[in-house]
Design an enzyme around this catalytic site. Structure first.
Site, PDB file in Angstrom:
ATOM      1  N   CYS A 122       0.794  -1.236   0.000  1.00  0.00           N
ATOM      2  CA  CYS A 122       0.000   0.000   0.000  1.00  0.00           C
ATOM      3  C   CYS A 122       0.822   1.279   0.000  1.00  0.00           C
ATOM      4  O   CYS A 122       0.288   2.354  -0.251  1.00  0.00           O
ATOM      5  CB  CYS A 122      -0.952   0.008   1.184  1.00  0.00           C
ATOM      6  N   HIS A 377      -8.960   3.522  -2.601  1.00  0.00           N
ATOM      7  CA  HIS A 377      -7.578   3.114  -2.295  1.00  0.00           C
ATOM      8  C   HIS A 377      -7.034   2.201  -3.396  1.00  0.00           C
ATOM      9  O   HIS A 377      -6.970   0.992  -3.232  1.00  0.00           O
ATOM     10  CB  HIS A 377      -7.575   2.406  -0.937  1.00  0.00           C
ATOM     11  N   CYS A 407      -0.532   2.408   6.449  1.00  0.00           N
ATOM     12  CA  CYS A 407      -0.144   1.072   6.911  1.00  0.00           C
ATOM     13  C   CYS A 407       0.147   0.212   5.686  1.00  0.00           C
ATOM     14  O   CYS A 407      -0.228   0.549   4.556  1.00  0.00           O
ATOM     15  CB  CYS A 407      -1.240   0.448   7.765  1.00  0.00           C
ATOM     16  N   GLY A 409       0.370  -3.946   4.292  1.00  0.00           N
ATOM     17  CA  GLY A 409       0.094  -5.359   4.517  1.00  0.00           C
ATOM     18  C   GLY A 409       1.342  -6.144   4.858  1.00  0.00           C
ATOM     19  O   GLY A 409       2.426  -5.845   4.365  1.00  0.00           O
TER      20      GLY A 409
END
Length: 422
Positions: A122, A377, A407, A409
């Site tokens: 991300c 997103h 954040c 993954g």
């Protein structure tokens, strides 16, 4: 032991090198020539995956227009671009690398300008910008493009191939396979984030995004796209001008969101309404050595002050922005109170609520034009999209410092600090 500040220590260390090899302490510790600036930052509007206007748009047609527009707006000659770094998560590596090269050609870049991909999930779009900034600082080139793209409409989700049975023998490696929604539930449960808090943040995200769109706050950062889309019922292909984010639900309220069922655990609190949307989109940021920009008479949007990535337990990956932001603040010598605006990715309302509260951030400074719950997103694009959104808003408000953070993954967080000078 004698107490010295970092600059004094650097001076002493460099003094041991001798007259022939001694470096300029001023340059090594961050002179004008060592600064990296952003000279343009643009994005597409974000489309809803599989149901939105961009669902049938090829990756090249997402990425090429925004690279072309960002380079044109920057006024940096294409011959000066040392590299194009593209963040992308879900594309097949070989194919996506080729698609990125094709997009660069479609954007009008010549043979001589290379391109490569980065994938830190991300944070990939932000990592792409950081890669270019680091290369400029290392002296590899004076200007480059950090971009991000994702077509979640066309992506194959989930683990591909067989899963190594050894993964299940260690709690940490096993936790890396947890669905992201379960990590959201873990954060909510572990840190006491209530469903009410989550729905309140989500409703606010939509409200702010709708207000920003109506007020034209995104106009300076969005590159309108003309795309072809086929009506699934009639089969008719029509051209559509796409210039506004497609995921914003005007009129969304806490009461509406409270009616949604949990999506990942029967008695959980994470729903489709308080999670980020799966999306399609692209963004591009032109990065440059400050001294080169000054020589060309270019006025930067901002200075890239610092970047940090931090690891956290995979099962609560959503807390990643907390250590990442603390790390980059220490790196840049700033405090939370010094930061005027934050773009913190709303992967899930649970983790966004926790991070904001844990860091003691004034909510009035966070995602002032809405976040990923409303805007969407598109994984590899998000870091570059957030950068474009942050920098344009910072300049509108004439504020000095801003942070982009998200954040990641498998248990990480990333953060970058930008400074606007007027």
């Amino acid at each position: 032991m004698e107490s010295m500040n970092p600059h004094q220590r650097l001076e002493r260390l460099l003094g041991h090198l001798g007259p022939d090899t001694k470096l300029s302490a001023q340059k090594a510790s961050g002179s004008k020539d060592d600064e990296v600036v952003i000279v343009s930052a643009l994005r597409t509007a974000i489309g809803r995956a599989r149901k939105g206007v961009l669902a049938q748009t090829p990756v090249e047609d997402l990425l090429a227009p925004v690279i072309q527009a960002a380079v044109k707006k920057s006024r940096v000659p294409v011959s000066m671009i040392g590299d194009v770094v593209v963040g992308s998560v879900l594309g097949k590596n070989v194919q996506r690398a080729n698609e990125a090269r094709i997009a660069c050609y479609m954007a009008g870049l010549p043979d001589e300008v290379p391109v490569h991909l980065v994938n830190r999930q991300c944070s990939s779009g932000l990592q792409a910008i950081a890669h270019v900034a680091a290369s400029i600082k290392a002296g590899y080139y004076d200007a480059g493009v950090g971009a991000g793209v994702e077509s979640m409409s066309s992506a194959q989700m989930g683990w591909q191939g067989k899963i190594n049975p050894k993964i299940f023998m260690d709690p940490k490696t096993k936790a890396c396979l947890l669905p992201m929604g379960i990590t959201s539930e873990n954060v909510a449960r572990k840190f006491g984030v209530s469903r009410k808090e989550m729905d309140a943040l989500s409703a606010s995200s939509h409200l702010k995004a709708a207000k920003a769109t109506a007020g034209g706050r995104f106009k300076d950062e969005i590159v309108p796209l003309t795309v072809s889309t086929k009506n699934p019922k009639t089969g008719k292909v029509v051209e559509v001008l796409f210039k506004d984010d497609g995921g914003i639900r005007t009129g969304t309220t806490e009461a509406v969101l409270a009616k949604l069922r949990p999506a990942f655990e029967k008695k959980g609190s994470t729903t489709a309404g308080n999670s980020s949307q799966v999306s399609d989109g692209a963004a591009a940021v032109v990065v440059m050595r400050a001294s080169a920009a000054e020589e060309m008479g270019l006025k930067p949007l901002a200075t890239f002050k610092g970047f940090a990535v931090a690891g956290v337990p995979p099962e609560i990956m959503g807390i990643g922005p907390v250590p990442a932001i603390r790390k980059v603040l220490k790196q840049t010598g700033l405090t939370i109170k010094d930061i005027d605006l934050f773009e913190i990715n709303e992967a899930f309302a649970s983790q966004a609520c926790y991070c904001i509260k844990e860091l003691g951030i004034d909510m009035e400074k966070v995602n002032v034009n809405g976040g990923a719950i409303a805007l969407g997103h598109p994984l590899g694009c998000t870091g570059a999209r957030m950068t474009a959104t942050l920098l344009h808003e910072m300049r509108k408000r004439k504020v000095r410092y801003g942070i982009v953070s998200m954040c990641i993954g498998s248990g990480m967080g990333a953060a970058a600090v930008y400074e606007c000078k007027y």
